[in-house]
Design a protein around this motif. Structure first.
Motif, mmCIF file in Angstrom:
data_model
loop_
_atom_site.group_PDB
_atom_site.id
_atom_site.type_symbol
_atom_site.label_atom_id
_atom_site.label_comp_id
_atom_site.label_asym_id
_atom_site.label_seq_id
_atom_site.Cartn_x
_atom_site.Cartn_y
_atom_site.Cartn_z
ATOM 1 N N SER A 66 0.822 -1.221 0.000
ATOM 2 C CA SER A 66 0.000 0.000 0.000
ATOM 3 C C SER A 66 0.856 1.272 0.000
ATOM 4 O O SER A 66 1.453 1.593 -1.011
ATOM 5 N N ASP A 67 0.978 1.985 1.124
ATOM 6 C CA ASP A 67 1.688 3.270 1.137
ATOM 7 C C ASP A 67 3.114 3.192 1.695
ATOM 8 O O ASP A 67 3.692 4.191 2.079
ATOM 9 N N TYR A 68 3.699 1.992 1.765
ATOM 10 C CA TYR A 68 5.080 1.850 2.225
ATOM 11 C C TYR A 68 5.726 0.628 1.557
ATOM 12 O O TYR A 68 5.060 -0.179 0.927
ATOM 13 N N ALA A 69 7.033 0.525 1.719
ATOM 14 C CA ALA A 69 7.782 -0.617 1.191
ATOM 15 C C ALA A 69 8.531 -1.283 2.343
ATOM 16 O O ALA A 69 8.955 -0.619 3.291
ATOM 17 N N ILE A 70 8.675 -2.600 2.257
ATOM 18 C CA ILE A 70 9.474 -3.351 3.216
ATOM 19 C C ILE A 70 10.767 -3.741 2.520
ATOM 20 O O ILE A 70 10.746 -4.361 1.457
ATOM 21 N N VAL A 71 11.885 -3.360 3.106
ATOM 22 C CA VAL A 71 13.208 -3.659 2.553
ATOM 23 C C VAL A 71 13.898 -4.636 3.486
ATOM 24 O O VAL A 71 13.919 -4.432 4.708
ATOM 25 N N SER A 72 14.467 -5.704 2.941
ATOM 26 C CA SER A 72 15.203 -6.663 3.770
ATOM 27 C C SER A 72 16.484 -7.056 3.056
ATOM 28 O O SER A 72 16.615 -6.892 1.848
ATOM 29 N N PHE A 87 13.417 -3.190 7.258
ATOM 30 C CA PHE A 87 12.862 -1.912 7.681
ATOM 31 C C PHE A 87 11.801 -1.497 6.684
ATOM 32 O O PHE A 87 11.678 -2.082 5.611
ATOM 33 N N THR A 88 11.010 -0.502 7.064
ATOM 34 C CA THR A 88 9.985 0.010 6.161
ATOM 35 C C THR A 88 10.372 1.408 5.695
ATOM 36 O O THR A 88 11.105 2.128 6.385
ATOM 37 N N ILE A 89 9.876 1.767 4.514
ATOM 38 C CA ILE A 89 10.049 3.121 3.977
ATOM 39 C C ILE A 89 8.681 3.611 3.536
ATOM 40 O O ILE A 89 8.004 2.941 2.751
ATOM 41 N N LYS A 90 8.273 4.773 4.050
ATOM 42 C CA LYS A 90 7.014 5.382 3.633
ATOM 43 C C LYS A 90 7.187 6.019 2.260
ATOM 44 O O LYS A 90 8.307 6.173 1.766
ATOM 45 N N ASN A 95 7.087 8.988 1.462
ATOM 46 C CA ASN A 95 7.906 10.204 1.546
ATOM 47 C C ASN A 95 9.407 9.904 1.617
ATOM 48 O O ASN A 95 10.221 10.811 1.694
ATOM 49 N N GLY A 96 9.790 8.624 1.620
ATOM 50 C CA GLY A 96 11.203 8.237 1.595
ATOM 51 C C GLY A 96 11.875 8.119 2.947
ATOM 52 O O GLY A 96 13.068 7.863 3.026
ATOM 53 N N ILE A 97 11.126 8.286 4.019
ATOM 54 C CA ILE A 97 11.712 8.215 5.360
ATOM 55 C C ILE A 97 11.698 6.770 5.860
ATOM 56 O O ILE A 97 10.637 6.159 5.964
ATOM 57 N N PRO A 98 12.890 6.195 6.174
ATOM 58 C CA PRO A 98 12.937 4.824 6.692
ATOM 59 C C PRO A 98 12.487 4.768 8.152
ATOM 60 O O PRO A 98 12.710 5.698 8.916
#
Length: 108
Positions: free
Chosen positions: A42-48, A89-92, A94-97
């Motif tokens: 949805s409105d964020y990404a999960i980075v691993s 971690f997640t990133i919204k 707006n690019g803020i982790p």
């Protein structure tokens, strides 16, 4: 968080645990980042991924002879090791982790 292995070249099995010891980690150097995965939700990404770090570690064991709090632990040596840090971690949008999580640590 547990480190699954201790550097066997320096510390004998059980020294740090059975003798009330610990490892002090100094001088971390990031050498590689691998297995990066990104999942959009949805409105964020999960980075691993996995971060490979070189570190200087020094082992300490309990000093039963010490009469005071000073020198309660004594050094049993130091060495350089390589560590794998598994993270996410997640990133919204707006690019803020946010929400950095270390899920596993392995000494290689």
């Amino acid at each position: 968080m547990k480190v699954r292995q201790t550097p066997r070249k320096l510390f004998k099995e059980g020294d740090l645990v059975l003798k009330d010891g610990f490892i002090n980690i100094n001088n971390l150097h990031w050498s590689e980042c691998k297995h990066i995965e990104v999942e959009i939700v949805s409105d964020y990404a999960i980075v691993s991924g996995v971060l490979i770090v070189n570190a200087e570690v020094e082992g300490y064991i309990y000093n039963s002879v010490s009469q005071t709090g000073k020198d309660k632990h004594q050094s049993i040596g130091s060495t350089e090791i390589e560590i794998e840090l598994y993270f996410n971690f997640t990133i919204k949008k707006n690019g803020i982790p946010e929400n950095l999580e270390i899920t596993d640590i392995t000494a290689l």
